[in-house]
Scaffold this active site. Structure first.
Site, PDB file in Angstrom:
ATOM      1  CG  LEU A  20      -2.158  -0.896   1.124  1.00 32.28           C
ATOM      2  CD1 LEU A  20      -2.764  -1.131   2.509  1.00 32.28           C
ATOM      3  CD2 LEU A  20      -3.197  -0.295   0.192  1.00 32.28           C
ATOM      4  CG  ASP A  39      10.785  -0.056   3.128  1.00 32.76           C
ATOM      5  OD1 ASP A  39       9.582  -0.159   2.829  1.00 32.76           O
ATOM      6  OD2 ASP A  39      11.469  -1.009   3.558  1.00 32.76           O
ATOM      7  CE1 TYR A 158      -2.092  -3.253  11.425  1.00 30.67           C
ATOM      8  CE2 TYR A 158      -4.289  -4.227  11.521  1.00 30.67           C
ATOM      9  CZ  TYR A 158      -3.324  -3.510  10.841  1.00 30.67           C
ATOM     10  OH  TYR A 158      -3.591  -3.038   9.567  1.00 30.67           O
ATOM     11  CE  LYS A 162      -2.752   0.211  11.042  1.00 35.45           C
ATOM     12  NZ  LYS A 162      -2.000   1.244  10.281  1.00 35.45           N
TER      13      LYS A 162
END
Length: 305
Positions: A20, A39, A158, A162
């Site tokens: 993504l 990255d 996670y 989020k």
């Protein structure tokens, strides 16, 4: 509306080397923005920069794991050194350490929260400082997940991160409004290394990699597609066409775009003088608890053969 044109704007995309993040970086560059591709893998970052250049865009790499304030400062500095400014931040970097609660270690929890939640915080803070100094507004695009909106089995770390990211988007949209900085959370659903672990999706993702299109029931009914399907939302939110959009959680995937609701009270009841444990027990199932909220990401509806 005129075509989306980001010429003269500079963007940072964390975790922009693949998946993504790479799709977001390409979409921004295709609309004229200059992009810092972040990255942790130098070869991956450089290949992403090369692919953007080959497509006619402008990009540079910055190899650093997000999470610390020092990493965030490096990303902002890279944008300003290379392009003279920073207008757009996309906080996409993330990792997974999936385990059920009783098996999740402190390190499993901390690693995911550091990259996703703290990484979003530190990068957004550094970007906001720079954008406020420039005095010309800006755009923060925070990458969320359906797991953060509804929870997901085996993803304590996670999902928590989020969910926090969506909450930060709402908070920062208020704090940065006077500076003309919009803040939104995007909630992508796409064929990635993470979603291919979902058994129902796996065969369709494998077929897609072999050149077959994803079926319509996935693209439309499930809003599930490629990373490139999700990418259009990023340059749109970074453009003047989206100046009035802030504090929102926006889902995108396949052929579908959607606005997620904010958490809100759905039903209430009152007791004169307040509630006791006994009166709550008496009233719960016939009042506020009559229709409990569901949890978890709904299983995909796969048509029968």
């Amino acid at each position: 509306m005129p075509p989306i044109d980001l010429t003269g704007k500079a963007a940072v995309v964390t975790g922009g080397g693949r998946g993504l993040g790479l799709a977001y970086a390409h979409a921004l560059a295709a609309h004229g923005a200059s992009v810092v591709v972040n990255d942790v893998d130098e070869a991956v970052a450089e290949q992403a920069v090369k692919s953007i250049a080959e497509a006619g865009g402008t990009a540079v790499a910055e190899v650093v794991p997000v999470g610390t304030a020092e990493a965030a400062d490096r990303l902002v500095a890279r944008a300003t050194q290379a392009f003279g400014r920073l207008d757009v931040l996309v906080t996409n970097a993330g990792i997974l350490r999936d385990k059920v609660l009783w098996k999740m270690t402190d390190d499993d929890f901390d690693a995911v929260v550091t990259t996703h939640l703290r990484g979003t915080f530190t990068c957004a803070r550094a970007a906001a400082v720079r954008m406020r100094e420039q005095g010309e507004g800006g755009t923060l695009i925070l990458v969320g997940s359906p797991a953060g909106q509804r929870g997901n089995f085996g993803q304590t770390n996670y999902a928590a991160a989020k969910a926090g990211i969506a909450a930060m988007a709402r908070t920062w949209s208020m704090e940065l409004a006077r500076a003309g900085i919009t803040v939104n959370a995007v909630v992508p659903v796409a064929a990635t290394a993470m979603t291919e672990t979902i058994p129902a999706f796996a065969p369709y993702i494998e077929a897609m990699r072999n050149g077959e299109p994803l079926p319509g029931f996935l693209r439309k009914g499930e809003g599930f597609g490629t990373p490139e399907d999700c990418a259009a939302l990023v340059p749109f939110l970074a453009s003047e066409a989206a100046r009035g959009i802030t504090g929102q959680a926006i889902g995108i995937g396949g052929d579908k775009v959607a606005l997620w609701s904010h958490p809100q009270e759905v039903k209430s009841a009152y007791a004169e003088g307040g509630w006791t444990a006994d009166t709550l027990a008496d009233a719960w199932h016939t009042s506020v608890g009559a229709e409990p909220q569901t949890v978890g990401i709904p299983a995909p509806r796969i048509p029968e053969a």
